[in-house]
Write a protein that holds these residues in place. Sequence first.
Motif, PDB file in Angstrom:
ATOM      1  N   PRO A   9      29.531  36.454  38.824  1.00  0.00           N
ATOM      2  CA  PRO A   9      30.374  37.209  39.748  1.00  0.00           C
ATOM      3  C   PRO A   9      29.557  37.741  40.929  1.00  0.00           C
ATOM      4  O   PRO A   9      28.436  38.196  40.762  1.00  0.00           O
ATOM      5  CB  PRO A   9      30.901  38.369  38.911  1.00  0.00           C
ATOM      6  CG  PRO A   9      30.533  38.077  37.508  1.00  0.00           C
ATOM      7  CD  PRO A   9      29.466  37.038  37.514  1.00  0.00           C
ATOM      8  N   LYS A  12      32.100  38.485  46.453  1.00  0.00           N
ATOM      9  CA  LYS A  12      33.180  37.658  46.981  1.00  0.00           C
ATOM     10  C   LYS A  12      34.131  37.162  45.883  1.00  0.00           C
ATOM     11  O   LYS A  12      35.232  36.753  46.184  1.00  0.00           O
ATOM     12  CB  LYS A  12      32.602  36.452  47.708  1.00  0.00           C
ATOM     13  CG  LYS A  12      31.806  36.808  48.934  1.00  0.00           C
ATOM     14  CD  LYS A  12      31.256  35.565  49.565  1.00  0.00           C
ATOM     15  CE  LYS A  12      30.396  35.896  50.773  1.00  0.00           C
ATOM     16  NZ  LYS A  12      29.804  34.705  51.365  1.00  0.00           N
ATOM     17  N   THR A  13      33.669  37.143  44.633  1.00  0.00           N
ATOM     18  CA  THR A  13      34.490  36.576  43.566  1.00  0.00           C
ATOM     19  C   THR A  13      35.251  37.665  42.830  1.00  0.00           C
ATOM     20  O   THR A  13      34.843  38.811  42.786  1.00  0.00           O
ATOM     21  CB  THR A  13      33.625  35.800  42.550  1.00  0.00           C
ATOM     22  OG1 THR A  13      32.702  36.699  41.961  1.00  0.00           O
ATOM     23  CG2 THR A  13      32.908  34.652  43.194  1.00  0.00           C
ATOM     24  N   LYS A  14      36.365  37.250  42.252  1.00  0.00           N
ATOM     25  CA  LYS A  14      37.169  38.165  41.459  1.00  0.00           C
ATOM     26  C   LYS A  14      36.732  38.082  40.006  1.00  0.00           C
ATOM     27  O   LYS A  14      36.143  37.092  39.583  1.00  0.00           O
ATOM     28  CB  LYS A  14      38.644  37.792  41.560  1.00  0.00           C
ATOM     29  CG  LYS A  14      39.234  38.005  42.927  1.00  0.00           C
ATOM     30  CD  LYS A  14      40.706  37.687  42.911  1.00  0.00           C
ATOM     31  CE  LYS A  14      41.310  37.943  44.272  1.00  0.00           C
ATOM     32  NZ  LYS A  14      42.739  37.663  44.292  1.00  0.00           N
ATOM     33  N   LEU A  15      37.060  39.122  39.257  1.00  0.00           N
ATOM     34  CA  LEU A  15      36.785  39.101  37.825  1.00  0.00           C
ATOM     35  C   LEU A  15      37.712  38.104  37.153  1.00  0.00           C
ATOM     36  O   LEU A  15      38.858  37.932  37.556  1.00  0.00           O
ATOM     37  CB  LEU A  15      37.023  40.486  37.220  1.00  0.00           C
ATOM     38  CG  LEU A  15      36.094  41.609  37.661  1.00  0.00           C
ATOM     39  CD1 LEU A  15      36.548  42.929  37.042  1.00  0.00           C
ATOM     40  CD2 LEU A  15      34.659  41.317  37.272  1.00  0.00           C
ATOM     41  N   SER A  16      37.206  37.477  36.084  1.00  0.00           N
ATOM     42  CA  SER A  16      38.060  36.578  35.314  1.00  0.00           C
ATOM     43  C   SER A  16      39.122  37.425  34.610  1.00  0.00           C
ATOM     44  O   SER A  16      38.965  38.644  34.456  1.00  0.00           O
ATOM     45  CB  SER A  16      37.228  35.823  34.280  1.00  0.00           C
ATOM     46  OG  SER A  16      36.867  36.692  33.216  1.00  0.00           O
ATOM     47  N   GLU A  19      37.536  39.353  31.776  1.00  0.00           N
ATOM     48  CA  GLU A  19      36.697  40.438  32.282  1.00  0.00           C
ATOM     49  C   GLU A  19      37.548  41.612  32.755  1.00  0.00           C
ATOM     50  O   GLU A  19      37.183  42.766  32.552  1.00  0.00           O
ATOM     51  CB  GLU A  19      35.792  39.932  33.411  1.00  0.00           C
ATOM     52  CG  GLU A  19      34.684  39.020  32.920  1.00  0.00           C
ATOM     53  CD  GLU A  19      33.971  38.316  34.061  1.00  0.00           C
ATOM     54  OE1 GLU A  19      34.592  38.078  35.125  1.00  0.00           O
ATOM     55  OE2 GLU A  19      32.788  37.992  33.874  1.00  0.00           O
ATOM     56  N   ARG A  20      38.694  41.318  33.386  1.00  0.00           N
ATOM     57  CA  ARG A  20      39.601  42.393  33.822  1.00  0.00           C
ATOM     58  C   ARG A  20      40.117  43.183  32.630  1.00  0.00           C
ATOM     59  O   ARG A  20      40.180  44.408  32.661  1.00  0.00           O
ATOM     60  CB  ARG A  20      40.791  41.819  34.598  1.00  0.00           C
ATOM     61  CG  ARG A  20      40.468  41.426  36.013  1.00  0.00           C
ATOM     62  CD  ARG A  20      41.703  41.038  36.790  1.00  0.00           C
ATOM     63  NE  ARG A  20      42.612  42.171  36.895  1.00  0.00           N
ATOM     64  CZ  ARG A  20      43.929  42.057  36.960  1.00  0.00           C
ATOM     65  NH1 ARG A  20      44.497  40.867  36.920  1.00  0.00           N
ATOM     66  NH2 ARG A  20      44.694  43.124  37.060  1.00  0.00           N
ATOM     67  N   LYS A  23      37.255  45.275  31.140  1.00  0.00           N
ATOM     68  CA  LYS A  23      36.939  46.410  32.016  1.00  0.00           C
ATOM     69  C   LYS A  23      38.004  47.489  31.901  1.00  0.00           C
ATOM     70  O   LYS A  23      37.704  48.676  31.809  1.00  0.00           O
ATOM     71  CB  LYS A  23      36.808  45.940  33.459  1.00  0.00           C
ATOM     72  CG  LYS A  23      36.409  47.037  34.412  1.00  0.00           C
ATOM     73  CD  LYS A  23      36.253  46.511  35.828  1.00  0.00           C
ATOM     74  CE  LYS A  23      35.901  47.664  36.758  1.00  0.00           C
ATOM     75  NZ  LYS A  23      35.815  47.244  38.143  1.00  0.00           N
TER      76      LYS A  23
END
Length: 124
Positions: A9, A12-16, A19-20, A23
């Motif tokens: 990550p 620039k990238t979003k969390l998978s 991962e969201r 978190k």
Amino acid sequence: MQTELFFMPTAKTKLSPLERLKKASNLVLQKKVVRLTDGTDFEFWATPLTMAEREQALKGTKDDMNAFAIRLFVAKATFQDGRKMFQAGQIDEMRHEVRAEIMDKVMMAILPNQEEANDLDPKD
């Protein structure tokens, strides 16, 4: 030119999706305080309940919700530093020597309250 790997990550990238979820779970110790029948407060700490913990506490209870709740309480109740407060061998002593009203209160404190459950909006 910088090469970015898909599994690393960056800003620039979003969390998978996983991962969201992890978190958002915020599995950190939370303080629980229960007023006992003698007017004193009983304080313990616990992390939010995971599915694996729930499944483990349910094993061998034959759908006995009291057995489930006391096993869950014993497994999850800790001191602030994370040390376990109770051992599984103390369950029988709790069942026979602590008032049901007190055990009900501490066991219920482990479960998510309705407000926390409402915070889990599937649209988020």
